[in-house]
Design a protein around this motif. Structure first.
Motif, PDB file in Angstrom:
ATOM      1  N   LEU A   1       3.807   8.921   0.207  1.00  0.00           N
ATOM      2  CA  LEU A   1       2.355   8.891   0.124  1.00  0.00           C
ATOM      3  C   LEU A   1       1.797  10.239   0.552  1.00  0.00           C
ATOM      4  O   LEU A   1       2.344  10.909   1.427  1.00  0.00           O
ATOM      5  CB  LEU A   1       1.786   7.811   1.045  1.00  0.00           C
ATOM      6  N   VAL A   2       0.679  10.631  -0.058  1.00  0.00           N
ATOM      7  CA  VAL A   2      -0.016  11.846   0.362  1.00  0.00           C
ATOM      8  C   VAL A   2      -1.377  11.486   0.934  1.00  0.00           C
ATOM      9  O   VAL A   2      -1.990  10.492   0.516  1.00  0.00           O
ATOM     10  CB  VAL A   2      -0.180  12.845  -0.800  1.00  0.00           C
TER      11      VAL A   2
ATOM     12  N   ALA B   1      -7.552   3.521  -4.445  1.00  0.00           N
ATOM     13  CA  ALA B   1      -6.115   3.726  -4.625  1.00  0.00           C
ATOM     14  C   ALA B   1      -5.568   4.816  -3.714  1.00  0.00           C
ATOM     15  O   ALA B   1      -6.220   5.843  -3.475  1.00  0.00           O
ATOM     16  CB  ALA B   1      -5.809   4.076  -6.076  1.00  0.00           C
ATOM     17  N   ASN B   2      -4.364   4.584  -3.201  1.00  0.00           N
ATOM     18  CA  ASN B   2      -3.581   5.649  -2.579  1.00  0.00           C
ATOM     19  C   ASN B   2      -2.887   6.438  -3.679  1.00  0.00           C
ATOM     20  O   ASN B   2      -2.867   6.026  -4.849  1.00  0.00           O
ATOM     21  CB  ASN B   2      -2.538   5.058  -1.629  1.00  0.00           C
TER      22      ASN B   2
ATOM     23  N   GLY C   1       0.781  -1.223   0.000  1.00  0.00           N
ATOM     24  CA  GLY C   1       0.000   0.000   0.000  1.00  0.00           C
ATOM     25  C   GLY C   1       0.812   1.272   0.000  1.00  0.00           C
ATOM     26  O   GLY C   1       0.261   2.371   0.081  1.00  0.00           O
ATOM     27  N   ARG C   2       2.141   1.168  -0.138  1.00  0.00           N
ATOM     28  CA  ARG C   2       3.011   2.337   0.000  1.00  0.00           C
ATOM     29  C   ARG C   2       3.795   2.659  -1.265  1.00  0.00           C
ATOM     30  O   ARG C   2       4.639   3.547  -1.234  1.00  0.00           O
ATOM     31  CB  ARG C   2       4.007   2.119   1.143  1.00  0.00           C
ATOM     32  N   HIS C   3       3.573   1.973  -2.356  1.00  0.00           N
ATOM     33  CA  HIS C   3       4.412   2.179  -3.544  1.00  0.00           C
ATOM     34  C   HIS C   3       3.562   2.526  -4.765  1.00  0.00           C
ATOM     35  O   HIS C   3       2.362   2.217  -4.810  1.00  0.00           O
ATOM     36  CB  HIS C   3       5.231   0.909  -3.827  1.00  0.00           C
TER      37      HIS C   3
ATOM     38  N   GLU D   1      14.580   6.135  -1.363  1.00  0.00           N
ATOM     39  CA  GLU D   1      13.310   5.455  -1.473  1.00  0.00           C
ATOM     40  C   GLU D   1      12.675   5.365  -0.086  1.00  0.00           C
ATOM     41  O   GLU D   1      13.307   5.607   0.934  1.00  0.00           O
ATOM     42  CB  GLU D   1      13.502   4.046  -2.065  1.00  0.00           C
ATOM     43  N   LEU D   2      11.415   4.967  -0.039  1.00  0.00           N
ATOM     44  CA  LEU D   2      10.716   4.923   1.245  1.00  0.00           C
ATOM     45  C   LEU D   2      11.377   3.975   2.234  1.00  0.00           C
ATOM     46  O   LEU D   2      11.329   4.181   3.434  1.00  0.00           O
ATOM     47  CB  LEU D   2       9.260   4.497   1.032  1.00  0.00           C
ATOM     48  N   ASP D   3      11.967   2.904   1.734  1.00  0.00           N
ATOM     49  CA  ASP D   3      12.532   1.902   2.644  1.00  0.00           C
ATOM     50  C   ASP D   3      14.058   1.969   2.674  1.00  0.00           C
ATOM     51  O   ASP D   3      14.723   0.997   3.001  1.00  0.00           O
ATOM     52  CB  ASP D   3      12.082   0.495   2.244  1.00  0.00           C
ATOM     53  N   CYS D   4      14.636   3.101   2.282  1.00  0.00           N
ATOM     54  CA  CYS D   4      16.093   3.261   2.286  1.00  0.00           C
ATOM     55  C   CYS D   4      16.503   4.372   3.237  1.00  0.00           C
ATOM     56  O   CYS D   4      15.695   5.181   3.651  1.00  0.00           O
ATOM     57  CB  CYS D   4      16.606   3.601   0.879  1.00  0.00           C
ATOM     58  N   ARG D   5      17.781   4.399   3.557  1.00  0.00           N
ATOM     59  CA  ARG D   5      18.317   5.432   4.434  1.00  0.00           C
ATOM     60  C   ARG D   5      19.466   6.143   3.717  1.00  0.00           C
ATOM     61  O   ARG D   5      20.197   5.519   2.962  1.00  0.00           O
ATOM     62  CB  ARG D   5      18.849   4.820   5.740  1.00  0.00           C
TER      63      ARG D   5
END
Length: 252
Positions: A196-197, A103-104, A74-76, A172-176
């Motif tokens: 996400l908005v 949809a998100n 749900g985050r991509h 990216e959302l899952d990166c640092r």
């Protein structure tokens, strides 16, 4: 569409988090927004110049993309071409919203805006501190969730340009970022990234919602950075102290 007061911005922003009414801190769970609310919030983001593209959405605890073991359900974005697909065109966004009512949506960062993404607790403390100092804070959203998924999102003007592209990191959302040691807990979303908005639904009855609305002026990220990094460092230090206290008896 909201006017910047009440639901997601304006008059109540200087209240402490503890004293804020529940409806301001997050949307009441048993009153899901209707389609007109959702569309109005998405169009407000587009009107602020932030490009949007459709994203996946949760189906129970799975992702609508049906990828087995999807790491970010749900985050991509839905499309691999999300960067070129992203748009502020109202008619296109309305078509997407009407065609995919569940949809998100994501916004592509690094074009008009960046997002400073921090742990939720640190973000709340930083926001109160910034408002106390009289710093102009722009749009702020919260992502509820467990552990690392609970985040505060500070929307700022972008500092990514072709001339200084190497100065900032894509994330990216899952990166640092590579400089995480210097900025503990902080993710700086710029060129090549997205967030996400609101309104967005996440697995486990979680969501993304506005605390301060998208109609607010985007600040320079450097005006927020010191306060955010200080709050993150304090938050990470408190977490480490808790882990050490819990782990100590186990090592005896």
């Amino acid at each position: 569409m909201a006017d910047g007061k009440g639901r997601y911005g304006g008059t109540a922003n200087r209240l402490s988090w503890e004293n804020r009414p529940q409806w301001l801190r997050r949307r009441v769970k048993d009153t899901e927004p209707d389609d007109s609310d959702r569309e109005a919030l998405l169009l407000a983001v587009a009107d602020a110049g932030m490009p949007l593209a459709p994203a996946a959405y949760p189906v129970a605890y799975r992702c609508s993309c049906e990828r087995i073991g999807c790491p970010t359900p749900g985050r991509h974005p839905v499309s691999f071409a999300w960067q070129t697909q992203s748009t502020t065109d109202r008619a296109q966004i309305q078509r997407w919203a009407e065609g995919e009512p569940l949809a998100n949506f994501i916004t592509a960062t690094g074009m008009v805006h960046d997002v400073l993404d921090v742990p939720l607790e640190a973000g709340r403390k930083a926001l109160d501190r910034l408002l106390e100092l009289g710093v102009e804070v722009g749009p702020v959203a919260e992502s509820s969730g467990d552990g690392e998924q609970a985040r505060a999102l500070f929307f700022t003007a972008t500092r990514g340009t072709p001339e200084d592209e190497d100065e900032w990191w894509p994330c990216e959302l899952d990166c640092r970022p590579e400089t995480m040691d210097e900025h503990p807990g902080l993710r700086w979303h710029c060129r090549g990234s997205y967030v996400l908005v609101p309104p967005a639904r996440l697995p486990g009855d979680h969501e993304v919602y506005w605390v301060r609305g998208p109609e607010l002026t985007l600040p320079d990220p450097l005006t927020l950075l010191e306060t955010l990094t200080d709050a993150c460092a304090q938050f990470i230090g408190e977490q480490e102290d808790i882990e050490q206290e819990v782990a100590w008896p186990l090592g005896r």
